[in-house]
Write an enzyme that holds these catalytic residues in place. Structure first.
Site, PDB file in Angstrom:
ATOM      1  N   SER A  91       0.843  -1.201   0.000  1.00 38.72           N
ATOM      2  CA  SER A  91       0.000   0.000   0.000  1.00 38.72           C
ATOM      3  C   SER A  91       0.879   1.252   0.000  1.00 38.72           C
ATOM      4  CB  SER A  91      -0.965  -0.031   1.188  1.00 38.72           C
ATOM      5  OG  SER A  91      -1.896   1.040   1.107  1.00 38.72           O
ATOM      6  N   LEU A  92       0.859   2.030   1.077  1.00 37.89           N
ATOM      7  CA  LEU A  92       1.717   3.204   1.167  1.00 37.89           C
ATOM      8  C   LEU A  92       3.174   2.847   0.889  1.00 37.89           C
ATOM      9  CD1 LEU A  92       2.318   6.191   2.188  1.00 37.89           C
ATOM     10  CD2 LEU A  92       2.913   5.050   4.331  1.00 37.89           C
ATOM     11  N   GLN A 248      -4.213   2.117  -7.318  1.00 43.60           N
ATOM     12  CA  GLN A 248      -4.080   1.320  -6.092  1.00 43.60           C
ATOM     13  C   GLN A 248      -4.877   1.898  -4.933  1.00 43.60           C
ATOM     14  OE1 GLN A 248      -1.927   2.652  -2.970  1.00 43.60           O
ATOM     15  NE2 GLN A 248       0.012   1.930  -3.814  1.00 43.60           N
TER      16      GLN A 248
END
Length: 313
Positions: A91-92, A248
């Site tokens: 993710s991040l 995303q």
């Protein structure tokens, strides 16, 4: 031996993170100072002293974890470490991987992830979104539970973290119904997470479009080393990176597929750079029995252990 470097996302932060590594290397605080200059507040002080509620605010968590991952990477590289053959982030953490692969400048990334966190937080009014972890159930059963529980609302599988660990997200009532449906299908545990943003669900598409506009003028370049997108193969151009970062935000994190993809392309050692050992734990469950070393580095002891071939944290 092909080395893969991976970077954690939200949930790995904690007050006091990287304190021991900072005492060992000035690069840690220097990295946080670089981020602070972009943010306009002292990020290192927040990471070390909290309060935890402020550190856990999405628009502050994201720059803090980005800085933490980059700081660990810089310390590791300063010690003459072997270069990785590939990188990825959860993710991040995908932003951290892109910074470390020299596809995205660190100051630019700090500003973007601060904006990303704010856009995510503002995507839904407080109290209307939810996330939950479903443990001990096949992915297909979790997906079926979500479909059964939707009733015209949104609840979706969003984090395919490892076999038997899947996170769902959506509107509060629909997530609650999906929890009960998952339990009825035999889930070992199904519990709400202390998060109000339904991250990686279709509810964040408007936030993704805001991010698209923000990214339009951010310089990007092809990465120095291959960076694996979340279950979508490798980043190979600036435009592909920009599109993936938008996508995303409202698409599932397919971490299981990403790890398996890296192993299929030769990764025999996977090192987690950043606070905590969340990804290392997931990675071990993804490829049980495979001859792949899983390690985490976030303090002087684990950094020293990493230098020993075959050592695992």
């Amino acid at each position: 031996m092909a080395l893969a470097a991976v970077f954690p996302g939200q949930g790995s932060q904690s007050v006091g993170m990287l304190a021991a590594l900072a005492a060992d290397s000035p690069l840690v605080q220097a990295t946080f100072a670089e981020a602070s200059a972009v943010l306009g507040y002292d990020l290192w002080q927040l990471a070390q002293q909290g309060p935890v509620e402020l550190l856990n605010a999405t628009e502050r968590t994201q720059p803090a974890l980005l800085a933490a991952g980059v700081a660990v990477w810089r310390v590791w590289q300063s010690r003459g470490a072997h270069e990785p053959a590939m990188l990825a982030g959860h993710s991040l953490g995908e932003y951290t991987a892109l910074v470390c692969a020299e596809a995205l400048a660190f100051p630019d990334a700090v500003g973007v992830v601060q904006f990303r966190g704010r856009a995510m937080q503002e995507a839904m009014p407080p109290g209307q979104g939810a996330m939950a972890a479903i443990l001990g159930l096949d992915d297909s059963e979790v997906e079926a539970a979500c479909a059964e529980a939707a009733h015209g609302e949104v609840v979706e599988a969003v984090n395919y973290n490892s076999p038997g660990q899947l996170v769902i997200a959506g509107q509060v009532a629909a997530v609650a119904r999906a929890i009960e449906a998952a339990k009825a299908r035999g889930a070992k545990r199904a519990l709400l997470l202390p998060v109000s943003v339904p991250a990686h669900s279709s509810l964040l598409r408007p936030a993704g479009e805001r991010l698209r506009a923000r990214l339009a003028d951010v310089p990007l370049r092809a990465p120095r080393w291959p960076v694996y997108a979340l279950g979508l193969g490798r980043h190979d151009s600036a435009e592909a990176i920009r599109e993936q970062l938008v996508r995303q935000l409202s698409s599932p994190v397919r971490w299981t597929d990403t790890v398996r993809d890296m192993i299929a392309h030769g990764a025999t050692r996977i090192v987690e750079c950043g606070p905590g050992r969340v990804l290392t734990s997931l990675n071990r469950r993804i490829e049980r029995g495979r001859d792949v070393a899983m390690q985490a580095i976030d303090d002087p002891a684990s950094l020293a252990a990493f230098a020993e071939p075959g050592a695992a944290a």
